[in-house]
Design an enzyme around this catalytic site. Structure first.
Site, PDB file in Angstrom:
ATOM      1  N   SER A 155       0.836  -1.202   0.000  1.00  0.00           N
ATOM      2  CA  SER A 155       0.000   0.000   0.000  1.00  0.00           C
ATOM      3  C   SER A 155       0.872   1.254   0.000  1.00  0.00           C
ATOM      4  CB  SER A 155      -0.957  -0.046   1.197  1.00  0.00           C
ATOM      5  OG  SER A 155      -1.937   0.946   1.111  1.00  0.00           O
ATOM      6  N   LEU A 156       0.697   2.145   0.974  1.00  0.00           N
ATOM      7  CA  LEU A 156       1.526   3.337   1.072  1.00  0.00           C
ATOM      8  C   LEU A 156       3.014   2.986   1.083  1.00  0.00           C
ATOM      9  CD1 LEU A 156       1.779   6.447   1.639  1.00  0.00           C
ATOM     10  CD2 LEU A 156       1.626   5.854   4.077  1.00  0.00           C
TER      11      LEU A 156
END
Length: 323
Positions: free
Chosen positions: A98-99
């Site tokens: 993700s991030l």
């Protein structure tokens, strides 16, 4: 020779005081954090270092505001990677969740750090302004629970699959209480993640056009160190704005990514996340016959410098490649 993977995590791994020992006792880590903090201050008129390391009566107070957590998670992982590099070590691969893909691309040389930091701050501003509040739960049960009880989960999105009995859901604030009540009533353990938005779900579509515009302005290059995405389990060849959007919008399949990597292992997995949650997940995910290992530096239990020394000794003993 054993290969090394550095893993970078995303939202939900942050907490106040994360990496405090490293900040106080490792000058290289502190200088990198301070360098990033100067840039953050110019953009949000607040100091991340002050926010993260301010003494608190309760060190377990929730650390949730996206404008703070988005850059803090990125900065922490890049600072830790910089420290390891200064100690003489580099990975063979990077894995972004993700991030964490922004951190992995920056560490791997595909994305300038300053661009990554500015971009995630602007993303946070857009999300806070345009996306309805929501939340995410980590549920300790089989993912088919959602299929067996569609009446409970019909307003939710399966946001990720970490291992056989650990999956994530994202939902609006209206939908979450019904799910939590059902889980408690049926004795299903779950964790309310410190995230105030429904990432990896259609809720993110409210900022798709604006975020894609931000991502398309990035200077992305083929990374000298290969980066694997936890979203699809593939090496990013090359990284793209479209994929980075998918990494925040679509389901993350960490379990499949690790299964694919294990085909070419064994690996020494090093978790760069603040909480060490990716290493914890590997404990349940790696097959019994696997010869892979996992280590972490930071966790909510502290002892970062002791853990760092263990990591460095393990790498030196194995003769792993240095920078």
């Amino acid at each position: 020779m054993e290969k090394v993977i550095w893993m970078c995590a995303g939202q939900g791994t942050q907490f106040y005081q994360m990496g405090r020992e490293l900040y106080e006792q490792e000058p290289v880590f502190r200088r990198f954090m301070d360098r990033g903090d100067e840039l953050v201050r110019e953009l949000i008129n607040e100091s991340l270092v002050d926010i993260v390391y301010l003494p608190r009566a309760n060190r377990f107070d929730p650390f949730r505001r996206l404008l703070h957590t988005h850059p803090a998670i990125l900065l922490f992982q890049c600072a830790l990677a910089h420290l390891l590099a200064e100690k003489g070590f580099q990975p063979d691969l990077l894995l972004g969740y993700s991030l964490g893909e922004f951190a992995a691309l920056s560490i791997g040389g595909a994305l300038p750090f300053e661009q990554a930091l500015i971009n995630v701050i602007k993303q946070a501003e857009l999300i806070e302004y345009c996306v309805a509040p929501g939340g995410m739960l980590a549920i300790l049960d089989s993912i088919d629970l959602t299929e067996r009880h569609p009446e409970v989960f019909h307003d939710c999105t399966v946001a990720g699959c970490n291992f056989e009995r650990n999956f994530l859901i994202a939902a609006s604030l209206d939908a979450l209480p019904k799910v939590q009540h059902f889980l408690r009533r049926n004795g299903v353990n779950f964790l309310d993640l410190p995230v105030d938005y429904a990432f990896h779900s259609p809720a993110m579509d409210a900022v798709k056009t604006a975020v894609l515009s931000l991502l398309e302005a990035l200077t992305l290059a083929p990374p000298p160190i290969p980066v694997v995405s936890a979203q699809n389990g593939k090496v990013l060849e090359p990284p793209s704005a479209k994929h980075l959007w998918q990494a925040m919008r679509d389901r993350v399949d960490f379990a499949s990514a690790i299964r694919n990597l294990e085909k070419t292992g064994p690996y020494l997995y090093l978790d760069l996340s603040p909480s060490g949650s990716m290493a914890t997940t590997l404990k349940y995910l790696l097959p019994k016959q696997s010869r892979s290992e996992f280590l972490t530096v930071s966790s909510s239990f502290g002892q970062e410098r002791k853990n760092l020394q263990r990591v460095l000794e393990r790498c030196r003993a194995a003769g792993l490649r240095s920078a």
